[in-house]
Design a protein around this motif. Structure first.
Motif, PDB file in Angstrom:
ATOM      1  N   GLY A 185      35.196  20.596  46.596  1.00  0.00           N
ATOM      2  CA  GLY A 185      36.627  20.719  46.868  1.00  0.00           C
ATOM      3  C   GLY A 185      37.453  21.289  45.729  1.00  0.00           C
ATOM      4  N   LYS A 186      36.847  21.467  44.549  1.00  0.00           N
ATOM      5  CA  LYS A 186      37.595  22.072  43.427  1.00  0.00           C
ATOM      6  C   LYS A 186      37.281  23.561  43.333  1.00  0.00           C
ATOM      7  CE  LYS A 186      39.154  18.610  40.322  1.00  0.00           C
ATOM      8  NZ  LYS A 186      38.344  17.438  39.965  1.00  0.00           N
ATOM      9  N   LYS A 187      38.312  24.324  43.002  1.00  0.00           N
ATOM     10  CA  LYS A 187      38.133  25.772  42.996  1.00  0.00           C
ATOM     11  C   LYS A 187      38.572  26.390  41.664  1.00  0.00           C
ATOM     12  CE  LYS A 187      39.138  28.030  46.820  1.00  0.00           C
ATOM     13  NZ  LYS A 187      39.962  28.699  47.846  1.00  0.00           N
ATOM     14  N   ILE A 188      37.672  27.229  41.128  1.00  0.00           N
ATOM     15  CA  ILE A 188      37.967  27.990  39.912  1.00  0.00           C
ATOM     16  C   ILE A 188      37.995  29.468  40.318  1.00  0.00           C
ATOM     17  CG2 ILE A 188      37.104  28.645  37.621  1.00  0.00           C
ATOM     18  CD1 ILE A 188      35.420  26.041  37.678  1.00  0.00           C
ATOM     19  N   LEU A 189      38.918  30.230  39.756  1.00  0.00           N
ATOM     20  CA  LEU A 189      38.879  31.683  39.955  1.00  0.00           C
ATOM     21  C   LEU A 189      38.832  32.344  38.583  1.00  0.00           C
ATOM     22  CD1 LEU A 189      39.002  34.143  41.821  1.00  0.00           C
ATOM     23  CD2 LEU A 189      41.498  34.015  41.730  1.00  0.00           C
ATOM     24  N   TYR A 190      37.753  33.089  38.338  1.00  0.00           N
ATOM     25  CA  TYR A 190      37.597  33.821  37.077  1.00  0.00           C
ATOM     26  C   TYR A 190      37.852  35.299  37.363  1.00  0.00           C
ATOM     27  CZ  TYR A 190      35.157  36.107  33.183  1.00  0.00           C
ATOM     28  OH  TYR A 190      34.845  36.926  32.128  1.00  0.00           O
ATOM     29  N   THR A 191      38.870  35.862  36.721  1.00  0.00           N
ATOM     30  CA  THR A 191      39.297  37.225  37.073  1.00  0.00           C
ATOM     31  C   THR A 191      38.388  38.309  36.511  1.00  0.00           C
ATOM     32  OG1 THR A 191      40.706  37.444  35.102  1.00  0.00           O
ATOM     33  CG2 THR A 191      41.745  36.570  37.120  1.00  0.00           C
ATOM     34  N   GLY A 192      37.611  38.013  35.448  1.00  0.00           N
ATOM     35  CA  GLY A 192      36.993  39.130  34.718  1.00  0.00           C
ATOM     36  C   GLY A 192      38.112  40.018  34.204  1.00  0.00           C
ATOM     37  N   ASP A 193      37.854  41.325  34.098  1.00  0.00           N
ATOM     38  CA  ASP A 193      38.923  42.270  33.733  1.00  0.00           C
ATOM     39  C   ASP A 193      39.490  42.852  35.019  1.00  0.00           C
ATOM     40  OD1 ASP A 193      38.210  41.795  31.152  1.00  0.00           O
ATOM     41  OD2 ASP A 193      37.403  43.802  30.735  1.00  0.00           O
ATOM     42  N   LEU A 194      40.791  42.936  35.095  1.00  0.00           N
ATOM     43  CA  LEU A 194      41.359  43.551  36.299  1.00  0.00           C
ATOM     44  C   LEU A 194      42.692  44.205  36.003  1.00  0.00           C
ATOM     45  CD1 LEU A 194      42.723  40.927  38.892  1.00  0.00           C
ATOM     46  CD2 LEU A 194      42.816  40.644  36.439  1.00  0.00           C
ATOM     47  N   ARG A 195      43.107  45.042  36.950  1.00  0.00           N
ATOM     48  CA  ARG A 195      44.410  45.696  36.859  1.00  0.00           C
ATOM     49  C   ARG A 195      44.913  45.949  38.278  1.00  0.00           C
ATOM     50  NH1 ARG A 195      42.842  51.924  35.141  1.00  0.00           N
ATOM     51  NH2 ARG A 195      41.337  52.245  36.800  1.00  0.00           N
ATOM     52  N   PHE A 196      46.156  46.378  38.357  1.00  0.00           N
ATOM     53  CA  PHE A 196      46.787  46.580  39.658  1.00  0.00           C
ATOM     54  C   PHE A 196      47.390  47.978  39.750  1.00  0.00           C
ATOM     55  CE2 PHE A 196      46.650  42.162  38.595  1.00  0.00           C
ATOM     56  CZ  PHE A 196      46.368  41.501  39.778  1.00  0.00           C
ATOM     57  N   HIS A 197      46.917  48.911  38.912  1.00  0.00           N
ATOM     58  CA  HIS A 197      47.524  50.242  38.927  1.00  0.00           C
ATOM     59  C   HIS A 197      46.490  51.369  38.977  1.00  0.00           C
ATOM     60  CE1 HIS A 197      47.053  49.111  34.627  1.00  0.00           C
ATOM     61  NE2 HIS A 197      46.643  50.348  34.516  1.00  0.00           N
ATOM     62  N   GLY A 198      45.249  51.048  39.341  1.00  0.00           N
ATOM     63  CA  GLY A 198      44.219  52.077  39.469  1.00  0.00           C
ATOM     64  C   GLY A 198      44.110  52.566  40.913  1.00  0.00           C
ATOM     65  N   ARG A 199      43.084  53.377  41.176  1.00  0.00           N
ATOM     66  CA  ARG A 199      42.905  53.928  42.523  1.00  0.00           C
ATOM     67  C   ARG A 199      42.536  52.864  43.541  1.00  0.00           C
ATOM     68  NH1 ARG A 199      43.058  59.113  42.883  1.00  0.00           N
ATOM     69  NH2 ARG A 199      43.314  60.156  40.895  1.00  0.00           N
ATOM     70  N   THR A 200      41.992  51.733  43.094  1.00  0.00           N
ATOM     71  CA  THR A 200      41.603  50.671  44.028  1.00  0.00           C
ATOM     72  C   THR A 200      42.428  49.410  43.785  1.00  0.00           C
ATOM     73  OG1 THR A 200      39.822  50.074  42.509  1.00  0.00           O
ATOM     74  CG2 THR A 200      39.230  51.511  44.339  1.00  0.00           C
ATOM     75  N   SER A 201      43.716  49.606  43.507  1.00  0.00           N
ATOM     76  CA  SER A 201      44.577  48.452  43.206  1.00  0.00           C
ATOM     77  C   SER A 201      44.645  47.469  44.368  1.00  0.00           C
ATOM     78  CB  SER A 201      45.984  48.929  42.823  1.00  0.00           C
ATOM     79  OG  SER A 201      46.509  49.708  43.867  1.00  0.00           O
ATOM     80  N   TYR A 202      44.421  47.975  45.597  1.00  0.00           N
ATOM     81  CA  TYR A 202      44.456  47.068  46.765  1.00  0.00           C
ATOM     82  C   TYR A 202      43.417  45.954  46.626  1.00  0.00           C
ATOM     83  CZ  TYR A 202      40.355  49.629  48.391  1.00  0.00           C
ATOM     84  OH  TYR A 202      39.115  50.192  48.468  1.00  0.00           O
TER      85      TYR A 202
END
Ligand SMILES: [Zn+2]
Length: 401
Positions: free
Chosen positions: A142-159
């Motif tokens: 029931g516990k949830k962790i989210l590990y983002t790694g490296d990410l961005r929101f302005h590249g060709r696959t920002s969706y």
């Protein structure tokens, strides 16, 4: 359940996160530090070649060495999970680069949720400057962790990164913050980079462009700018090989045998390794010489590799060269053969990492109970920027979840 960040709480590069319970130990990323060459090895028992293996799985977010580089010293009985693209880079491309140890890694492709012990690990594709990047959702009782790694929101696959923001009920968000130490960064998207590169190519000069072969978004921007300005793109054999390893992402990824791509055989370590592997000759019907480029300089954009750059610079008027540097500016100081061009170099680039504004929006959507900083030099800034409880760890500190 316990969480340990072995490295990455106060630095960019060399990330490694351990999540464990009484019977299962999982690692997320196992990277090399970017500059500290002294303290490479992490103190993790049951991980290395001479240890009795005690790690039940290693999950790699993407193909940058500061996230996977320590894999070469891991006991090959331990399963490593990553995307198909990242596996291709680790197994095939690293070999051509002369990093011979990785092909022995025990790699499995993760596309769907995986259950190990009481843990469920769900891969999510994200936008980053490495093709095939993943974030990981980790669930246990029931516990949830989210590990983002490296990410961005302005590249060709920002969706892809925006899709990640739809995950609900996150208890612990382990989130990168690479850009927190770069407050005056221009908020440029990959589309802006494409426009600027297209403008720069609109010239009769011979164009050079310098970028990482593994930066797929940038390759596509440069390729499309060549189409727009009716120029042919000259690449080296190593870049041909990298593109082949991106084929699984989409059939729209440009390949060396496409119409307006030519290949310059310049020698060098990567070309030699491709020759030894028998791969090099496949590119030969696209071969172009420096003479052919210089006989029609306005028709070509040359992706710089040292060999061709040196050869052309030695016999061509530099005032007739447009040189675009399309990587992080910190790398620019290094090569001495570029020194004479330096005053005229145009720097056109955007970061592989999310802008603060976009991370703030991401946190607002996710509504995590706790954020744990990683891959940042500025963990203390998180509390000023994000509306959530912030837990700053020390490297190696155990957090009970
Ligand atoms: Zn990265």
């Amino acid at each position: 359940m316990q969480l340990i960040i072995h490295r990455g709480t106060h630095e960019i590069g060399g990330s490694c996160v351990e999540v464990r319970d009484e019977s299962t130990r999982l690692l997320f990323d196992l990277g090399l530090p970017l500059d500290d060459r002294e303290n490479i090895k992490l103190n993790i028992n049951g991980l290395y070649k001479n240890d009795k293996p005690e790690i039940d799985g290693i999950f790699i977010t993407h193909s940058h060495p500061d996230h996977y580089g320590l894999l070469s010293s891991v006991n090959s009985e331990i399963h490593v999970y990553t995307s198909k693209t990242t596996a291709n880079i680790i197994k095939n491309v690293s070999k051509i680069k002369g990093e011979n140890n990785y092909p022995d890694s025990n790699l499995s492709i993760i596309e769907n949720p995986v259950n190990i012990g009481d843990f469920t690990i769900i891969p999510h594709k994200v936008d980053h400057s490495a093709g095939g990047s993943l974030a990981f959702e980790i669930i246990r009782s029931g516990k949830k962790i989210l590990y983002t790694g490296d990410l961005r929101f302005h590249g060709r696959t920002s969706y892809l990164s925006r899709n990640l923001a739809k995950i609900k009920n996150v208890d612990y968000l382990i989130m990168e913050g690479s850009t927190l130490g770069r407050p005056n960064q221009k908020l440029k998207t990959e589309d802006d980079v494409f426009d600027e590169i297209t403008n720069a190519f609109t010239t009769n000069k011979l164009c050079f462009v310098n970028f990482s072969s593994q930066n797929l978004d940038r390759f596509i921007s440069v390729y499309k700018a060549c189409l727009r300005t009716k120029k042919s793109l000259v690449i080296d054999p190593y870049t041909c090989f990298v593109l082949e390893n991106f084929k699984d992402i989409s059939k729209n990824i440009p390949q060396w045998n496409w119409n307006n791509i030519r290949v310059y055989f310049g020698g060098g370590k990567h070309t030699k390794n491709l020759a030894d592997s028998g791969k090099l000759f496949t590119y030969k019907n696209k071969k172009i010489s420096a003479e052919e480029i210089l006989s029609n300089p306005e028709k070509y954009v040359v992706k710089t590799a040292k060999a061709i750059c040196k050869k052309i610079l030695s016999r061509y008027d530099i005032s007739k060269i447009e040189y675009i540097y399309s990587m992080w500016s910190g790398y620019l100081d290094n090569p001495s053969y570029l020194a004479i061009l330096k005053p005229q170099i145009k720097h056109i680039h955007t970061s592989g990492h999310a802008y603060i504004r976009d991370l703030q929006e991401f946190v607002q959507k996710i509504e995590p109970k706790v954020i744990i900083p990683i891959h940042t030099e500025m963990p203390q800034k998180y509390s000023q920027l994000y509306d959530a409880k912030i837990k700053i760890l020390k490297n190696g500190e155990i957090l009970n979840l």
